[in-house]
Design a protein around this motif. Structure first.
Motif, PDB file in Angstrom:
ATOM      1  N   ALA A   2      14.404   0.064 134.763  1.00 46.39           N
ATOM      2  CA  ALA A   2      14.603   0.429 133.479  1.00 46.39           C
ATOM      3  C   ALA A   2      13.819  -0.208 132.586  1.00 46.39           C
ATOM      4  CB  ALA A   2      16.222   0.129 133.227  1.00 46.39           C
ATOM      5  N   VAL A   3      12.654  -0.876 132.803  1.00 43.94           N
ATOM      6  CA  VAL A   3      12.005  -1.254 131.782  1.00 43.94           C
ATOM      7  C   VAL A   3      10.435  -1.089 132.074  1.00 43.94           C
ATOM      8  CG1 VAL A   3      11.218  -3.600 131.070  1.00 43.94           C
ATOM      9  CG2 VAL A   3      13.600  -3.520 131.639  1.00 43.94           C
ATOM     10  N   HIS A   4       9.887  -0.634 130.650  1.00 46.36           N
ATOM     11  CA  HIS A   4       8.459  -0.785 130.387  1.00 46.36           C
ATOM     12  C   HIS A   4       7.884  -1.938 129.655  1.00 46.36           C
ATOM     13  CE1 HIS A   4       7.741   3.758 131.218  1.00 46.36           C
ATOM     14  NE2 HIS A   4       9.065   3.770 131.085  1.00 46.36           N
ATOM     15  N   CYS A   5       6.701  -2.155 130.086  1.00 43.68           N
ATOM     16  CA  CYS A   5       5.974  -3.587 129.514  1.00 43.68           C
ATOM     17  C   CYS A   5       4.449  -3.329 129.246  1.00 43.68           C
ATOM     18  CB  CYS A   5       6.194  -4.470 130.666  1.00 43.68           C
ATOM     19  SG  CYS A   5       5.140  -6.077 130.368  1.00 43.68           S
ATOM     20  N   VAL A   6       3.962  -3.902 128.171  1.00 46.50           N
ATOM     21  CA  VAL A   6       2.448  -3.809 127.978  1.00 46.50           C
ATOM     22  C   VAL A   6       2.156  -5.439 127.630  1.00 46.50           C
ATOM     23  CG1 VAL A   6       2.874  -3.308 125.553  1.00 46.50           C
ATOM     24  CG2 VAL A   6       0.762  -3.051 126.516  1.00 46.50           C
ATOM     25  N   ALA A   7       1.052  -5.595 128.413  1.00 44.14           N
ATOM     26  CA  ALA A   7       0.508  -7.046 128.419  1.00 44.14           C
ATOM     27  C   ALA A   7      -1.027  -7.161 127.970  1.00 44.14           C
ATOM     28  CB  ALA A   7       0.779  -7.884 129.765  1.00 44.14           C
ATOM     29  N   ALA A   8      -1.170  -8.242 127.427  1.00 45.59           N
ATOM     30  CA  ALA A   8      -2.685  -8.435 126.655  1.00 45.59           C
ATOM     31  C   ALA A   8      -3.067 -10.191 127.128  1.00 45.59           C
ATOM     32  CB  ALA A   8      -2.745  -8.494 125.362  1.00 45.59           C
ATOM     33  N   PRO A   9      -4.298 -10.165 127.337  1.00 47.30           N
ATOM     34  CA  PRO A   9      -4.856 -11.656 127.962  1.00 47.30           C
ATOM     35  C   PRO A   9      -4.717 -12.653 126.802  1.00 47.30           C
ATOM     36  CG  PRO A   9      -6.458 -10.211 127.522  1.00 47.30           C
ATOM     37  CD  PRO A   9      -5.503  -9.246 127.315  1.00 47.30           C
ATOM     38  N   VAL A  10      -4.593 -13.865 127.180  1.00 49.76           N
ATOM     39  CA  VAL A  10      -4.779 -15.018 126.203  1.00 49.76           C
ATOM     40  C   VAL A  10      -5.844 -15.917 126.983  1.00 49.76           C
ATOM     41  CG1 VAL A  10      -3.267 -17.183 125.708  1.00 49.76           C
ATOM     42  CG2 VAL A  10      -2.114 -15.030 125.884  1.00 49.76           C
ATOM     43  N   TYR A  11      -6.714 -16.412 126.084  1.00 45.73           N
ATOM     44  CA  TYR A  11      -7.905 -17.110 126.440  1.00 45.73           C
ATOM     45  C   TYR A  11      -7.805 -18.406 125.947  1.00 45.73           C
ATOM     46  CZ  TYR A  11      -9.870 -12.564 127.704  1.00 45.73           C
ATOM     47  OH  TYR A  11      -9.704 -11.491 128.287  1.00 45.73           O
ATOM     48  N   ASP A  12      -8.180 -19.599 126.524  1.00 45.49           N
ATOM     49  CA  ASP A  12      -8.322 -21.068 126.020  1.00 45.49           C
ATOM     50  C   ASP A  12      -9.857 -21.238 125.266  1.00 45.49           C
ATOM     51  OD1 ASP A  12     -10.259 -21.418 128.091  1.00 45.49           O
ATOM     52  OD2 ASP A  12      -8.969 -22.946 129.136  1.00 45.49           O
ATOM     53  N   HIS A  13      -9.806 -22.367 125.000  1.00 43.41           N
ATOM     54  CA  HIS A  13     -11.212 -22.739 124.039  1.00 43.41           C
ATOM     55  C   HIS A  13     -12.483 -22.756 124.836  1.00 43.41           C
ATOM     56  CE1 HIS A  13     -10.248 -26.591 126.459  1.00 43.41           C
ATOM     57  NE2 HIS A  13     -11.112 -26.879 126.363  1.00 43.41           N
ATOM     58  N   THR A  14     -12.316 -22.714 126.285  1.00 43.52           N
ATOM     59  CA  THR A  14     -13.603 -22.495 127.235  1.00 43.52           C
ATOM     60  C   THR A  14     -13.769 -20.974 127.333  1.00 43.52           C
ATOM     61  OG1 THR A  14     -12.324 -22.372 129.341  1.00 43.52           O
ATOM     62  CG2 THR A  14     -12.892 -24.728 128.514  1.00 43.52           C
ATOM     63  N   GLY A  15     -13.134 -19.972 126.876  1.00 49.58           N
ATOM     64  CA  GLY A  15     -12.945 -18.583 127.256  1.00 49.58           C
ATOM     65  C   GLY A  15     -12.441 -18.155 128.468  1.00 49.58           C
ATOM     66  N   ALA A  16     -11.672 -19.021 129.252  1.00 49.57           N
ATOM     67  CA  ALA A  16     -10.966 -18.879 130.469  1.00 49.57           C
ATOM     68  C   ALA A  16      -9.665 -18.166 130.077  1.00 49.57           C
ATOM     69  CB  ALA A  16     -10.682 -19.994 131.320  1.00 49.57           C
ATOM     70  N   MET A  17      -9.384 -17.091 130.878  1.00 49.34           N
ATOM     71  CA  MET A  17      -7.863 -16.295 130.645  1.00 49.34           C
ATOM     72  C   MET A  17      -7.040 -17.186 131.452  1.00 49.34           C
ATOM     73  SD  MET A  17      -6.548 -12.652 132.061  1.00 49.34           S
ATOM     74  CE  MET A  17      -8.088 -11.712 131.841  1.00 49.34           C
ATOM     75  N   VAL A  18      -6.052 -17.943 130.675  1.00 50.25           N
ATOM     76  CA  VAL A  18      -5.315 -19.029 131.180  1.00 50.25           C
ATOM     77  C   VAL A  18      -3.774 -18.356 131.123  1.00 50.25           C
ATOM     78  CG1 VAL A  18      -6.626 -20.783 130.511  1.00 50.25           C
ATOM     79  CG2 VAL A  18      -4.995 -19.791 128.869  1.00 50.25           C
ATOM     80  N   ALA A  19      -3.451 -17.083 130.397  1.00 45.49           N
ATOM     81  CA  ALA A  19      -2.000 -16.513 130.149  1.00 45.49           C
ATOM     82  C   ALA A  19      -2.179 -15.255 129.888  1.00 45.49           C
ATOM     83  CB  ALA A  19      -1.158 -17.598 129.482  1.00 45.49           C
ATOM     84  N   ALA A  20      -0.996 -14.820 129.809  1.00 50.87           N
ATOM     85  CA  ALA A  20      -1.018 -13.237 129.448  1.00 50.87           C
ATOM     86  C   ALA A  20       0.321 -13.117 128.488  1.00 50.87           C
ATOM     87  CB  ALA A  20      -0.963 -12.294 130.450  1.00 50.87           C
ATOM     88  N   MET A  21       0.347 -12.278 127.398  1.00 54.83           N
ATOM     89  CA  MET A  21       1.578 -12.050 126.644  1.00 54.83           C
ATOM     90  C   MET A  21       2.039 -10.648 126.786  1.00 54.83           C
ATOM     91  SD  MET A  21       1.922 -12.321 122.648  1.00 54.83           S
ATOM     92  CE  MET A  21       2.115 -13.983 122.379  1.00 54.83           C
ATOM     93  N   SER A  22       3.290 -10.484 126.827  1.00 59.99           N
ATOM     94  CA  SER A  22       3.644  -9.073 126.903  1.00 59.99           C
ATOM     95  C   SER A  22       5.107  -8.835 126.107  1.00 59.99           C
ATOM     96  CB  SER A  22       4.369  -8.884 128.477  1.00 59.99           C
ATOM     97  OG  SER A  22       5.279  -9.576 128.805  1.00 59.99           O
ATOM     98  N   ILE A  23       5.240  -7.483 125.887  1.00 63.23           N
ATOM     99  CA  ILE A  23       6.439  -6.947 125.100  1.00 63.23           C
ATOM    100  C   ILE A  23       7.219  -6.201 126.235  1.00 63.23           C
ATOM    101  CG2 ILE A  23       7.089  -5.631 123.263  1.00 63.23           C
ATOM    102  CD1 ILE A  23       4.690  -6.263 121.831  1.00 63.23           C
ATOM    103  N   ASN A  32       8.565   5.158 124.195  1.00 62.08           N
ATOM    104  CA  ASN A  32       7.888   6.493 124.170  1.00 62.08           C
ATOM    105  C   ASN A  32       6.240   6.326 123.948  1.00 62.08           C
ATOM    106  OD1 ASN A  32       7.402   6.015 121.216  1.00 62.08           O
ATOM    107  ND2 ASN A  32       9.709   6.633 121.077  1.00 62.08           N
ATOM    108  N   ASP A  33       5.506   7.482 123.708  1.00 61.97           N
ATOM    109  CA  ASP A  33       4.079   7.622 123.593  1.00 61.97           C
ATOM    110  C   ASP A  33       3.907   6.623 122.448  1.00 61.97           C
ATOM    111  OD1 ASP A  33       3.511   8.670 125.906  1.00 61.97           O
ATOM    112  OD2 ASP A  33       3.253  10.634 125.132  1.00 61.97           O
ATOM    113  N   ASP A  34       4.426   6.871 121.217  1.00 63.55           N
ATOM    114  CA  ASP A  34       4.116   6.115 119.978  1.00 63.55           C
ATOM    115  C   ASP A  34       4.420   4.690 120.134  1.00 63.55           C
ATOM    116  OD1 ASP A  34       3.543   8.382 118.811  1.00 63.55           O
ATOM    117  OD2 ASP A  34       5.501   8.400 117.772  1.00 63.55           O
ATOM    118  N   ARG A  35       5.449   4.209 120.851  1.00 65.44           N
ATOM    119  CA  ARG A  35       5.657   2.717 120.936  1.00 65.44           C
ATOM    120  C   ARG A  35       4.480   2.333 122.319  1.00 65.44           C
ATOM    121  NH1 ARG A  35       7.779   2.759 117.170  1.00 65.44           N
ATOM    122  NH2 ARG A  35      10.306   2.147 116.592  1.00 65.44           N
TER     123      ARG A  35
END
Length: 259
Positions: free
Chosen positions: A199-220, A228-231
């Protein structure tokens, strides 16, 4: 608010020039800031005396950032709290979309939620800080897995072993997962299309630290009734901006990102 101190501001302007140049001469600084030569000389002399700048070896008229800045930066990095910074960044995103916003890290083959801000809608995604889910079934997890190299991915997901699913939409094929992660890398966003919750859709993007390493991700995360497509497009851009904001809070300057 107190009054700005011009001399301090000019000294900081000098230091910030080095964000884009490894070394600069006094004439370079004079030209870039449009300050009198005597003022630049006094500023540079003071910054060298306090170890914020040091002369370049063999080029005493050129300068680079000094040890004191490294020490301050190290203290800043040591005292960062990803959960606290993540919640602050998530609050800003949630205020714009009024959907559930989460921040997670990768632990083996799981994602672990470290920060979360709930939607105010009666129908919303239910989760909790500290909860673990299979990474390959979530947008957050797929985003984080996309940052792994082939060897690290093989160690977590042997190519001959089927993956467990959470819904009929979950990816269970190792080959399909690897192909999908290539799309995530290219797009810079990961989607969960009812793969961890029907029942759930999600979109996520990467989070980087001061070294440029991907350390986390954030989602809605959004219930299907509001998706829908606009959302999909709108919240994709919003979470990208939110993740970039969190990255900046962690000291990331952009560019040169790595797993």
């Amino acid at each position: 608010m107190g009054r700005m101190v011009p001399a301090v501001g000019r000294a900081l302007d000098v230091l910030e020039l080095f964000l884009d140049r490894p070394t600069l001469s006094a004439p370079d600084i004079t030209e870039r800031l449009g300050l009198p030569r005597t003022t630049v000389h006094e500023l540079v002399t003071t910054l060298v005396e306090r170890s914020y700048l040091v002369p370049v070896s063999g080029q005493p008229t050129r300068y680079r950032l000094g040890l004191r800045l490294f020490q301050l930066g190290s203290v800043f990095a040591d005292r960062l709290d990803l959960a606290a910074e993540g919640r602050e960044a998530a609050l800003k995103v949630a205020a714009e979309c009024d959907e559930t916003v989460q921040v997670a890290v990768l632990d083996g083959t799981d994602v672990v939620y470290v920060a979360k801000v709930d939607s105010t809608h009666p129908v919303r995604m239910v989760s909790a800080v500290g909860r673990r889910l299979p990474a390959h079934c979530t947008g957050l997890g797929k985003m984080l897995l996309s940052g792994l190299g082939a060897e690290a991915l093989d160690a977590r997901y042997p190519r001959d072993r089927k993956l467990p699913g959470m819904t009929p939409n979950s990816i269970t094929s190792p080959a399909r997962l690897r192909s999908h992660l290539g799309e995530v890398r290219a797009r810079g966003l990961a989607y969960d299309d009812c793969e961890s919750n029907e029942a759930v859709h999600c979109v996520a993007a990467p989070v980087y630290d001061h070294t440029g390493a991907m350390v986390a991700a954030m989602s809605i995360s959004v219930p299907t009734l509001r998706w829908n497509d606009d959302r999909r497009r709108e919240w994709g851009e919003l979470v990208r901006e939110g993740a970039a904001g969190l990255s900046a809070r962690l000291g990331h300057r952009g560019g040169g990102d790595r797993a």
